[in-house]
Design a protein around this motif. Sequence first.
Motif, PDB file in Angstrom:
ATOM      1  N   ILE A  49       0.836  -1.207   0.000  1.00 37.91           N
ATOM      2  CA  ILE A  49       0.000   0.000   0.000  1.00 37.91           C
ATOM      3  C   ILE A  49       0.867   1.251   0.000  1.00 37.91           C
ATOM      4  N   LEU A  50       1.931   1.241   0.795  1.00 37.13           N
ATOM      5  CA  LEU A  50       2.833   2.391   0.866  1.00 37.13           C
ATOM      6  C   LEU A  50       3.487   2.657  -0.482  1.00 37.13           C
ATOM      7  N   ARG A  51       3.936   1.591  -1.143  1.00 37.89           N
ATOM      8  CA  ARG A  51       4.556   1.738  -2.457  1.00 37.89           C
ATOM      9  C   ARG A  51       3.546   2.269  -3.481  1.00 37.89           C
ATOM     10  N   SER A  52       2.338   1.754  -3.430  1.00 38.28           N
ATOM     11  CA  SER A  52       1.317   2.193  -4.382  1.00 38.28           C
ATOM     12  C   SER A  52       0.994   3.671  -4.191  1.00 38.28           C
ATOM     13  N   VAL A  53       0.827   4.077  -2.943  1.00 33.54           N
ATOM     14  CA  VAL A  53       0.522   5.488  -2.657  1.00 33.54           C
ATOM     15  C   VAL A  53       1.665   6.387  -3.127  1.00 33.54           C
ATOM     16  N   GLY A  54       2.903   5.970  -2.873  1.00 35.01           N
ATOM     17  CA  GLY A  54       4.053   6.760  -3.315  1.00 35.01           C
ATOM     18  C   GLY A  54       4.107   6.903  -4.821  1.00 35.01           C
TER      19      GLY A  54
ATOM     20  N   LEU B  57       6.058   1.372 -14.968  1.00 35.06           N
ATOM     21  CA  LEU B  57       7.004   1.566 -13.864  1.00 35.06           C
ATOM     22  C   LEU B  57       6.286   1.693 -12.527  1.00 35.06           C
ATOM     23  N   ALA B  58       5.158   2.390 -12.525  1.00 34.83           N
ATOM     24  CA  ALA B  58       4.401   2.562 -11.279  1.00 34.83           C
ATOM     25  C   ALA B  58       3.892   1.220 -10.769  1.00 34.83           C
ATOM     26  N   ALA B  59       3.375   0.382 -11.673  1.00 36.22           N
ATOM     27  CA  ALA B  59       2.885  -0.938 -11.265  1.00 36.22           C
ATOM     28  C   ALA B  59       4.022  -1.812 -10.754  1.00 36.22           C
ATOM     29  N   THR B  60       5.163  -1.777 -11.440  1.00 36.57           N
ATOM     30  CA  THR B  60       6.317  -2.579 -11.010  1.00 36.57           C
ATOM     31  C   THR B  60       6.831  -2.118  -9.659  1.00 36.57           C
ATOM     32  N   THR B  61       6.894  -0.800  -9.460  1.00 32.26           N
ATOM     33  CA  THR B  61       7.365  -0.259  -8.181  1.00 32.26           C
ATOM     34  C   THR B  61       6.451  -0.650  -7.035  1.00 32.26           C
ATOM     35  N   ALA B  62       5.132  -0.670  -7.307  1.00 37.12           N
ATOM     36  CA  ALA B  62       4.177  -0.983  -6.250  1.00 37.12           C
ATOM     37  C   ALA B  62       4.202  -2.460  -5.858  1.00 37.12           C
ATOM     38  N   LEU B  63       4.498  -3.357  -6.804  1.00 40.14           N
ATOM     39  CA  LEU B  63       4.339  -4.791  -6.548  1.00 40.14           C
ATOM     40  C   LEU B  63       5.650  -5.551  -6.394  1.00 40.14           C
ATOM     41  N   SER B  64       6.749  -4.965  -6.837  1.00 35.02           N
ATOM     42  CA  SER B  64       8.020  -5.687  -6.790  1.00 35.02           C
ATOM     43  C   SER B  64       8.850  -5.255  -5.586  1.00 35.02           C
ATOM     44  N   ALA B  65       9.097  -6.204  -4.681  1.00 32.42           N
ATOM     45  CA  ALA B  65       9.914  -5.902  -3.506  1.00 32.42           C
ATOM     46  C   ALA B  65      11.398  -5.861  -3.833  1.00 32.42           C
ATOM     47  N   ASP B  66      11.775  -6.373  -5.006  1.00 35.81           N
ATOM     48  CA  ASP B  66      13.193  -6.383  -5.386  1.00 35.81           C
ATOM     49  C   ASP B  66      13.693  -5.001  -5.791  1.00 35.81           C
ATOM     50  N   ILE B  67      12.763  -4.109  -6.112  1.00 34.77           N
ATOM     51  CA  ILE B  67      13.152  -2.756  -6.529  1.00 34.77           C
ATOM     52  C   ILE B  67      12.986  -1.809  -5.340  1.00 34.77           C
ATOM     53  N   PRO B  68      14.052  -1.127  -4.901  1.00 36.09           N
ATOM     54  CA  PRO B  68      13.906  -0.148  -3.818  1.00 36.09           C
ATOM     55  C   PRO B  68      12.877   0.925  -4.179  1.00 36.09           C
ATOM     56  N   LEU B  69      12.082   1.315  -3.198  1.00 29.71           N
ATOM     57  CA  LEU B  69      10.987   2.260  -3.446  1.00 29.71           C
ATOM     58  C   LEU B  69      11.497   3.563  -4.041  1.00 29.71           C
TER      59      LEU B  69
END
Length: 235
Positions: free
Chosen positions: A7-12, A46-58
């Motif tokens: 949720i935090l990643r998605s909001v960011g 990129l937004a979807a990948t950032t929100a769902l992938s833990a391998d990529i730093p926020l």
Amino acid sequence: MTFFEMILRSVGAILVLVLVARLNGPKQISQMTFYDYIVGITTGSLAATTALSADIPLLHGLAAIAFFLLAGIFMSKLTDKNRLMRRVLTGTPIVVIAQGQIQWTGLKQARLNINELLSCLRSGGYFNLEEVNYAVLEPTGNLSVLPHDAARPLKLTDLKQDFIPAALPTNVIIDGQILHQNLQALGQSADKLLDQIQTQKGCRIDEIALATLDDQGKLVLYLKNKAQPQSIHRF
């Protein structure tokens, strides 16, 4: 990755998208160029990948989103200043019909077939190809049509009569609340407004969903319990 982190990643990601898109202005929504289209798809991915992938730093993901959107803004500014870059990134209009004749070279350049051309013409209200004098495919993908004189819409100037310029109405009441600032801009008072409404229509202000007033003195009331608007002239 926990649910809270997702949720935090998605909001960011959403906040960065909204912030930079607002800086870019409404052009990307109303008239997307080819480059705007690419940027929009890439940043969404990129937004979807950032929100769902833990391998990529926020922060890395947010930085990549911001970079692509800012690059779009930079390219937009560059095309405003440089004609060559404007032709390369935005493209140029393509004539697909000239003097009523289909330009097959233009269709080939635009990668349109005859069925797609006819579909675009129908979308613009032209069901008969004989009505079209010129048709130009714009860089945004819209088809601009210049009809023959006999097929073009009638204008007031064709009637050779005097006409009153259209007046832009201003909202003065919304949901029973008087918009005093708008009234002052028109040089009118709330007391006069209420007096006119009570005298000519006999309705209460809380019955009014919307009231508009133009600089020609036309007051139009939209009542909550009536489908038809009520007009008051010479306000």
